[in-house]
Design a protein around this motif. Structure first.
Motif, PDB file in Angstrom:
ATOM      1  N   TYR A 299       4.117   2.233   4.186  1.00 29.38           N
ATOM      2  CA  TYR A 299       5.154   1.780   3.253  1.00 29.38           C
ATOM      3  C   TYR A 299       6.385   2.683   3.339  1.00 29.38           C
ATOM      4  CZ  TYR A 299       7.427   0.910  -1.238  1.00 29.38           C
ATOM      5  OH  TYR A 299       8.341   0.632  -2.214  1.00 29.38           O
ATOM      6  N   TRP A 300       6.155   3.982   3.354  1.00 25.31           N
ATOM      7  CA  TRP A 300       7.276   4.925   3.382  1.00 25.31           C
ATOM      8  C   TRP A 300       7.968   4.958   4.739  1.00 25.31           C
ATOM      9  CZ3 TRP A 300       9.480   5.757  -0.894  1.00 25.31           C
ATOM     10  CH2 TRP A 300       8.744   5.737  -2.061  1.00 25.31           C
TER      11      TRP A 300
ATOM     12  N   GLU B 220       3.571  -4.755   9.010  1.00 25.28           N
ATOM     13  CA  GLU B 220       2.375  -4.087   9.520  1.00 25.28           C
ATOM     14  C   GLU B 220       1.486  -3.639   8.362  1.00 25.28           C
ATOM     15  OE1 GLU B 220       1.140  -0.344  12.347  1.00 25.28           O
ATOM     16  OE2 GLU B 220       3.103  -1.267  12.631  1.00 25.28           O
ATOM     17  N   LEU B 221       2.096  -3.095   7.324  1.00 29.87           N
ATOM     18  CA  LEU B 221       1.330  -2.705   6.136  1.00 29.87           C
ATOM     19  C   LEU B 221       0.591  -3.917   5.581  1.00 29.87           C
ATOM     20  CD1 LEU B 221       2.452  -0.594   3.126  1.00 29.87           C
ATOM     21  CD2 LEU B 221       1.457  -2.820   2.779  1.00 29.87           C
ATOM     22  N   ILE B 222       1.305  -5.034   5.431  1.00 30.81           N
ATOM     23  CA  ILE B 222       0.714  -6.240   4.845  1.00 30.81           C
ATOM     24  C   ILE B 222      -0.439  -6.756   5.694  1.00 30.81           C
ATOM     25  CG2 ILE B 222       1.181  -8.665   4.279  1.00 30.81           C
ATOM     26  CD1 ILE B 222       4.098  -7.653   3.561  1.00 30.81           C
TER      27      ILE B 222
ATOM     28  N   VAL C  19       1.370  -3.813  -1.224  1.00 29.07           N
ATOM     29  CA  VAL C  19       1.781  -5.079  -0.611  1.00 29.07           C
ATOM     30  C   VAL C  19       2.902  -5.779  -1.386  1.00 29.07           C
ATOM     31  CG1 VAL C  19       1.005  -7.411   0.021  1.00 29.07           C
ATOM     32  CG2 VAL C  19      -0.347  -5.411   0.687  1.00 29.07           C
ATOM     33  N   PRO C  20       2.819  -5.932  -2.702  1.00 26.12           N
ATOM     34  CA  PRO C  20       3.927  -6.610  -3.394  1.00 26.12           C
ATOM     35  C   PRO C  20       5.264  -5.889  -3.212  1.00 26.12           C
ATOM     36  CG  PRO C  20       2.055  -6.329  -4.877  1.00 26.12           C
ATOM     37  CD  PRO C  20       1.739  -5.591  -3.622  1.00 26.12           C
TER      38      PRO C  20
ATOM     39  N   LEU D  13       8.734  -7.161  -1.413  1.00 22.42           N
ATOM     40  CA  LEU D  13      10.033  -7.047  -2.065  1.00 22.42           C
ATOM     41  C   LEU D  13      11.025  -6.337  -1.148  1.00 22.42           C
ATOM     42  CD1 LEU D  13      11.299  -7.725  -4.849  1.00 22.42           C
ATOM     43  CD2 LEU D  13      10.690  -5.423  -5.551  1.00 22.42           C
ATOM     44  N   ASN D  14      10.562  -5.308  -0.464  1.00 21.70           N
ATOM     45  CA  ASN D  14      11.422  -4.595   0.486  1.00 21.70           C
ATOM     46  C   ASN D  14      11.826  -5.495   1.647  1.00 21.70           C
ATOM     47  OD1 ASN D  14      11.281  -2.313  -1.064  1.00 21.70           O
ATOM     48  ND2 ASN D  14       9.797  -1.271   0.227  1.00 21.70           N
TER      49      ASN D  14
END
Length: 87
Positions: free
Chosen positions: A7-8, A28-30, A39-40, A44-45
């Protein structure tokens, strides 16, 4: 901690205005950590990146997906406000 790190990484790309890499990192995170509480926020990002790239239609769909998939999240509240501003 891997999901948080991913995420970061996405946020770092965003801060460098490298929106395509930011989207790829969040996607990739998702895909790798679909049950992560990040994930949410990652979605949003992604919507923010899409909007900054001038793709309002895709950003709107992503925001709607946040609302549909995570209606009780803080990200859903933010997505709802953003959608109202897009009208």
């Amino acid at each position: 901690l891997a999901a948080s790190a991913q995420y970061w990484i996405g946020n770092s790309h965003f801060n460098l205005k490298d929106y395509k890499s930011a989207i790829a990192s969040q996607q990739e995170l998702i895909s790798q950590y679909p049950k992560s509480p990040k994930v949410p926020d990652a979605m949003l990002n992604i919507a923010t990146c899409q909007q900054n790239m001038g793709d309002a239609g895709t950003a709107k769909k992503t925001l709607e997906d946040v609302l549909a998939r995570f209606p009780l999240s803080d990200a859903a509240d933010k997505a709802k406000r953003r959608l109202e501003m897009m009208k």
